[in-house]
Write an enzyme that holds these catalytic residues in place. Structure first.
Site, mmCIF file in Angstrom:
data_model
loop_
_atom_site.group_PDB
_atom_site.id
_atom_site.type_symbol
_atom_site.label_atom_id
_atom_site.label_comp_id
_atom_site.label_asym_id
_atom_site.label_seq_id
_atom_site.Cartn_x
_atom_site.Cartn_y
_atom_site.Cartn_z
ATOM 1 N N CYS A 78 37.949 26.586 49.055
ATOM 2 C CA CYS A 78 37.250 26.394 50.301
ATOM 3 C C CYS A 78 37.210 26.941 51.649
ATOM 4 C CB CYS A 78 38.154 24.774 50.158
ATOM 5 S SG CYS A 78 37.315 23.727 51.410
ATOM 6 N N CYS A 192 30.098 26.039 50.904
ATOM 7 C CA CYS A 192 31.101 25.617 50.548
ATOM 8 C C CYS A 192 31.316 25.424 49.253
ATOM 9 C CB CYS A 192 30.533 24.204 51.170
ATOM 10 S SG CYS A 192 31.095 22.932 50.974
HETATM 11 N N1 DGL Z 1 34.332 22.395 49.600
HETATM 12 C C1 DGL Z 1 35.151 22.427 51.326
HETATM 13 C C2 DGL Z 1 34.056 23.836 51.460
HETATM 14 O O1 DGL Z 1 34.440 24.903 51.226
HETATM 15 C C3 DGL Z 1 34.647 21.259 51.430
HETATM 16 C C4 DGL Z 1 33.675 19.965 51.755
HETATM 17 C C5 DGL Z 1 34.165 19.510 52.867
HETATM 18 O O2 DGL Z 1 35.669 18.960 52.826
HETATM 19 O O3 DGL Z 1 34.262 18.448 53.405
HETATM 20 O O4 DGL Z 1 33.883 23.879 52.391
#
Ligand code: DGL
Length: 268
Positions: A78, A192
């Site tokens: 993430c 993301c």
């Molecule tokens: N998958 C996450 C990232 O790479 C974030 C998604 C979220 O919870 O806003 O930032």
């Protein structure tokens, strides 16, 4: 430190299903690695939380998960959690931690126009971590950023087999293109981990001349490197997905996770 036992898993952590885009290439390199995939559904979306909240929440939750599953290595799959809490997590936990940060270096090497787009969450695109990466690796280039919560919702929907709102895709690309100089963007970083789940939709909206990149393959190689020489099971084992309990967001059906080697779902 003792070498980890063969059944010690790799722990992947994200707010939701985005981290599966990092798990996929990792399984391709380490096909028998035991997997625990953890999603903080009670905290999703991270992109709308404050830095302070995430700096406290992520290390605490990872601490619980590490105690419960005894992984050999944890991957913060993430960008939002990594750009805010990677240092806090490393300070708090005594195991190798791999983070996921925007792929600015490869994008800077790839751009011909000198204009790069960073598509992330609202929290990621405001991070000083991204300023530092830009200063170190994209000196002299223009780095435009846009935060898109709609793509997180869209990616979660897609993986559950639901429709993706086409406006969310169009707004995300327009959010970069409509900035001064945005017309010249030739590389967009999917900063993301949810966004590669919408690779096809985003590529269509951005047009064939724009290259979309993410860091997942590099992270998979890093995990393989850090676990080199360690023992693994002889055959692939079904992985576990664990979701923090949320009243309004139940875990997805197992069928959505099975292509990633997940064989059971737990909630905590
Ligand atoms: N998958 C996450 C990232 O790479 C974030 C998604 C979220 O919870 O806003 O930032």
């Amino acid at each position: 430190m003792h070498p980890p036992p063969p059944d010690a898993p790799l722990l992947f952590f994200d707010s939701g299903l985005g981290g599966l885009t990092v798990l996929g290439p990792t399984r391709a390199l380490l096909p028998t690695a035991p997997i625990v995939y953890a999603a903080d559904y009670a905290g999703l979306p991270y992109g709308r939380k404050s830095d302070e909240e995430l700096a406290a929440r992520v290390p605490a939750l990872l601490g619980r998960l590490v105690e419960r599953y005894q992984p050999r290595l944890a991957v913060i799959a993430c960008n939002t959690a990594s750009t805010i809490a990677l240092g806090h997590v490393r300070a708090a936990l005594d195991l190798p931690i791999v983070g996921t940060v925007p792929a600015i270096k490869p994008a800077a090497e790839m751009t011909k126009t000198g204009v790069i787009g960073v598509l992330g969450t609202e929290a990621t695109v405001r991070q000083p971590y991204v300023d530092d990466l830009s200063a170190r690796f994209a000196d002299g280039k223009t780095v435009l950023r846009h935060g898109s919560p709609g793509l997180v919702t869209g990616a979660e929907a897609k993986l559950r087999g639901e429709a993706v709102d086409p406006d969310a895709i169009a707004h995300a690309i327009a959010g970069l293109r409509d900035q001064p100089g945005g017309d010249a963007i030739d590389v967009i970083i999917l900063a993301c981990t949810h966004f590669p789940l919408l690779q096809h939709e985003l590529q269509e909206a951005a047009g064939p001349e724009v290259c979309l990149i993410d860091g997942a393959a590099g992270i998979a190689r890093r995990i393989a490197h850090l676990t080199q020489g360690q023992a693994w099971p002889d055959t692939p084992q079904p992985g576990i997905a664990v979701f923090t309990r949320s009243d309004d967001r139940p875990p997805p059906p197992l069928a959505a996770l099975a292509p990633y080697g997940i064989g059971s779902v737990e909630t905590i």
